[in-house]
Design a protein around this motif. Structure first.
Motif, PDB file in Angstrom:
ATOM      1  N   ASP A   1       0.842  -1.205   0.000  1.00 23.27           N
ATOM      2  CA  ASP A   1       0.000   0.000   0.000  1.00 23.27           C
ATOM      3  C   ASP A   1       0.876   1.253   0.000  1.00 23.27           C
ATOM      4  OD1 ASP A   1      -2.198  -1.575   0.057  1.00 23.27           O
ATOM      5  OD2 ASP A   1      -2.587  -1.356   2.208  1.00 23.27           O
ATOM      6  N   TRP A   2       1.926   1.190   0.790  1.00 23.84           N
ATOM      7  CA  TRP A   2       2.870   2.315   0.881  1.00 23.84           C
ATOM      8  C   TRP A   2       3.467   2.602  -0.499  1.00 23.84           C
ATOM      9  CZ3 TRP A   2       7.956   3.556   0.030  1.00 23.84           C
ATOM     10  CH2 TRP A   2       8.505   4.603   0.754  1.00 23.84           C
ATOM     11  N   LEU A   3       3.857   1.524  -1.193  1.00 31.40           N
ATOM     12  CA  LEU A   3       4.439   1.678  -2.539  1.00 31.40           C
ATOM     13  C   LEU A   3       3.465   2.373  -3.479  1.00 31.40           C
ATOM     14  CD1 LEU A   3       6.121  -1.608  -3.849  1.00 31.40           C
ATOM     15  CD2 LEU A   3       7.207   0.578  -3.378  1.00 31.40           C
ATOM     16  N   GLN A   4       2.181   1.960  -3.387  1.00 35.90           N
ATOM     17  CA  GLN A   4       1.160   2.553  -4.273  1.00 35.90           C
ATOM     18  C   GLN A   4       1.059   4.042  -4.021  1.00 35.90           C
ATOM     19  OE1 GLN A   4      -0.525   0.716  -6.439  1.00 35.90           O
ATOM     20  NE2 GLN A   4      -1.020  -1.289  -5.586  1.00 35.90           N
ATOM     21  N   GLU A   5       1.205   4.439  -2.758  1.00 35.18           N
ATOM     22  CA  GLU A   5       1.096   5.866  -2.428  1.00 35.18           C
ATOM     23  C   GLU A   5       2.373   6.625  -2.770  1.00 35.18           C
ATOM     24  OE1 GLU A   5      -0.884   7.787   0.228  1.00 35.18           O
ATOM     25  OE2 GLU A   5      -2.191   6.200   0.959  1.00 35.18           O
ATOM     26  N   ALA A   6       3.504   6.004  -2.472  1.00 37.33           N
ATOM     27  CA  ALA A   6       4.784   6.721  -2.635  1.00 37.33           C
ATOM     28  C   ALA A   6       5.154   6.889  -4.099  1.00 37.33           C
ATOM     29  CB  ALA A   6       5.891   5.983  -1.891  1.00 37.33           C
ATOM     30  N   LYS A   7       4.716   5.959  -4.935  1.00 34.34           N
ATOM     31  CA  LYS A   7       4.996   6.016  -6.381  1.00 34.34           C
ATOM     32  C   LYS A   7       6.469   6.320  -6.650  1.00 34.34           C
ATOM     33  CE  LYS A   7       0.414   7.109  -8.192  1.00 34.34           C
ATOM     34  NZ  LYS A   7      -0.183   6.231  -7.234  1.00 34.34           N
ATOM     35  N   LEU A   8       7.326   5.447  -6.171  1.00 30.40           N
ATOM     36  CA  LEU A   8       8.762   5.641  -6.382  1.00 30.40           C
ATOM     37  C   LEU A   8       9.100   5.342  -7.840  1.00 30.40           C
ATOM     38  CD1 LEU A   8      10.179   3.934  -3.181  1.00 30.40           C
ATOM     39  CD2 LEU A   8       9.370   6.270  -3.492  1.00 30.40           C
ATOM     40  N   THR A   9      10.100   6.049  -8.338  1.00 27.03           N
ATOM     41  CA  THR A   9      10.411   5.952  -9.762  1.00 27.03           C
ATOM     42  C   THR A   9      11.087   4.627 -10.102  1.00 27.03           C
ATOM     43  OG1 THR A   9      10.970   8.262  -9.388  1.00 27.03           O
ATOM     44  CG2 THR A   9      11.290   7.430 -11.615  1.00 27.03           C
ATOM     45  N   ARG A  10      12.053   4.243  -9.301  1.00 27.19           N
ATOM     46  CA  ARG A  10      12.816   3.016  -9.575  1.00 27.19           C
ATOM     47  C   ARG A  10      12.921   2.217  -8.296  1.00 27.19           C
ATOM     48  NH1 ARG A  10      13.111   2.852 -15.012  1.00 27.19           N
ATOM     49  NH2 ARG A  10      13.843   4.816 -15.855  1.00 27.19           N
ATOM     50  N   VAL A  11      12.669   0.925  -8.388  1.00 28.79           N
ATOM     51  CA  VAL A  11      12.691   0.119  -7.162  1.00 28.79           C
ATOM     52  C   VAL A  11      13.315  -1.249  -7.431  1.00 28.79           C
ATOM     53  CG1 VAL A  11      11.191  -1.094  -5.546  1.00 28.79           C
ATOM     54  CG2 VAL A  11      10.716   1.278  -6.093  1.00 28.79           C
ATOM     55  N   GLY A  12      14.197  -1.658  -6.542  1.00 33.36           N
ATOM     56  CA  GLY A  12      14.739  -3.012  -6.586  1.00 33.36           C
ATOM     57  C   GLY A  12      14.242  -3.770  -5.364  1.00 33.36           C
ATOM     58  N   CYS A  13      14.159  -5.085  -5.461  1.00 32.62           N
ATOM     59  CA  CYS A  13      13.657  -5.862  -4.328  1.00 32.62           C
ATOM     60  C   CYS A  13      14.508  -7.119  -4.135  1.00 32.62           C
ATOM     61  CB  CYS A  13      12.208  -6.245  -4.616  1.00 32.62           C
ATOM     62  SG  CYS A  13      11.456  -7.175  -3.282  1.00 32.62           S
TER      63      CYS A  13
END
Ligand code: SF4
Length: 455
Positions: free
Chosen positions: A331-343
């Motif tokens: 949910d946090w990711l959906q809100e933060a809308k980060l440009t680039r993400v690795g996992c």
């Protein structure tokens, strides 16, 4: 004993015999910077650097010891060097486990740890003594860079004062040790004079820069410059090249650097390794700034600098992570809308405190969460990139062949982020900054056409 009469050693004969060191550099950009320093020193002493183990006098393997998978990769690289050459010196983060290395490869000549440049160079001297020849000893004043000529990593400190429970870096590299601001600026200026167009600022915790030396002032261009994150960013922004900030934590004082981004002094890009969003997991991870309200902070930054690109990494399956924690992160990711993400899937690194935590997550759950995480972020990334279609942006060209040029925008760090592809564009060179219009987007990359200046 060889009875052949000795011939006098002429200068030419001596020059031909320049000792050759084959060099392998593994691990993160910080290790790459260490490799550059070692290679600069060896080149200054007349060693030739080769990428071919078989023809070299000795092989140096700069290892990574961050994760078990990195240790395995390091052991494999040492094994390869032993098989192809046999005279091998090991250095870098994995060097702190010298017993393990010597057990696996008893023939290794020496093992040194991270930042033991002098010891490493001493071991190379023992294995193959240097030749002192002023004609060979020339080295460019900016040192030797392993990155392409147009961008360079700028390491502002070593070590880390944090104690994240999954990380063994502080035990490998020690506490934070910041370089004086004047010395960082002198290196940055040398790089720019040598043709570098983009400086990538790195350390373990860039936002903590100077804390250990009480933000001491040092001279830069006849003026005092504080060893402070914001002061250094401002000074770097005056050099007229792209400045990209990596490994920043969301502390309140990071707010002060956002106006520099809005003014175009520093790239509107922040690499913040959040690692998780759930307060419970962040606490168990002992992350720096884990009590900060990061979502609010990000929204505040975007008000000042709407274009701000944020890249980050996350860990799924950390011990104790529940389905609720995981969903909180999505949910946090959906809100933060980060440009680039690795996992990353959590790895139980030897020596890390997190090994002793309760509630280890089974591998299949980690795998499932990893896929769900990636699917969520792919949709976010695709929609952010799609929104760029039609926009004009600046692109730094990285490579050109006879079919197209590949570059990066302010939102893309080399090696880790996406690219901007300019099909049929061959009239540019690496390091050029060109204006383009975005024509298409995939999940990670943009396609664009050059916008030629009006005549
Ligand atoms: S901030 Fe945490 S993860 Fe990063 S180097 Fe320091 S202890 Fe390790």
């Amino acid at each position: 004993m060889n009875k052949t009469a000795r011939k006098p050693v002429t200068r030419a004969a001596k020059s031909k015999a320049a000792p050759k060191v084959s060099f392998v550099s593994l691990g993160c950009p910080k290790a790459l910077v260490d490799s550059e320093r070692i290679i600069s020193k060896l080149r200054a002493e007349g060693y030739e650097i080769s990428g071919d183990h078989a023809g070299a006098d000795v092989v140096v393997v700069n290892t990574c010891g961050f994760l078990d998978s990195a240790k395995k990769e390091s052991l494999d690289a040492i094994g390869e060097a032993m098989a192809e050459n046999g005279k091998v010196i090991v250095t870098g983060c994995f060097g702190v486990e010298s017993d393990r290395i010597m057990q696996a490869y008893p023939g290794v000549l020496a093992v040194t740890g991270p930042h033991q440049y002098e010891q490493l160079v001493g071991e190379v001297h023992k294995a193959v003594p240097p030749l002192h020849d002023p004609h060979l000893d020339l080295v460019p004043p900016q040192g030797i860079k392993l990155t392409p000529r147009h961008y360079a990593y700028l390491k502002i400190s070593e070590g880390c004062n944090n104690r994240c429970s999954f990380c063994i870096i502080p035990s490998l590299r020690g506490d934070l040790a910041s370089r004086p601001a004047g010395s960082v600026m002198a290196e940055a200026e040398r790089l720019v004079k040598a043709g570098v167009k983009e400086l990538l600022v790195i350390s373990q915790d860039t936002s903590a820069y100077g804390l250990d030396i009480k933000y001491a002032e040092s001279a830069w261009k006849g003026q005092p410059l504080k060893a402070k994150f914001v002061d250094l960013s401002r000074a770097l922004g005056e050099l007229g090249v792209w400045v990209r900030l990596h490994y920043v934590y969301p502390y309140p004082h990071v707010d002060d650097v956002i106006p520099l981004m809005a003014e175009g002094k520093v790239l509107p890009y922040l690499d913040i390794p959040f690692q998780h969003a759930s307060p419970t997991v962040l606490k168990a991870m002992r992350r720096p700034a884990h009590q900060e309200k990061t979502l609010e902070r990000i929204l505040g930054w975007r008000k000042v600098c709407p274009d701000l690109a944020i890249r980050s990494t996350f860990i799924v399956g950390f011990p104790g992570e529940t389905e609720t924690d995981f969903k909180f992160m999505l949910d946090w990711l959906q809100e933060a809308k980060l440009t680039r993400v690795g996992c990353f899937r959590y790895e139980n690194v030897e020596g890390a405190k997190s090994r002793d935590l309760p509630g280890h997550v089974p591998d299949e759950v980690k795998e499932d969460r990893w896929h769900r995480f990636m699917q969520t972020q792919q949709k976010i990334s695709a929609s952010l990139l799609e929104a760029k279609i039609g926009r004009e942006i600046e692109v730094m060209i990285d490579s050109v062949d006879d079919e197209r040029a590949i570059g990066r925008s302010f939102a893309d760090a080399p090696e880790i982020d996406g690219t901007v592809i300019l099909d049929d564009e061959t009239e540019v060179s690496p390091g050029d900054i060109v204006r383009v219009q975005v024509t298409d987007a995939t999940e990670y990359d943009l396609y664009a056409e050059r916008v030629l200046p009006q005549t």
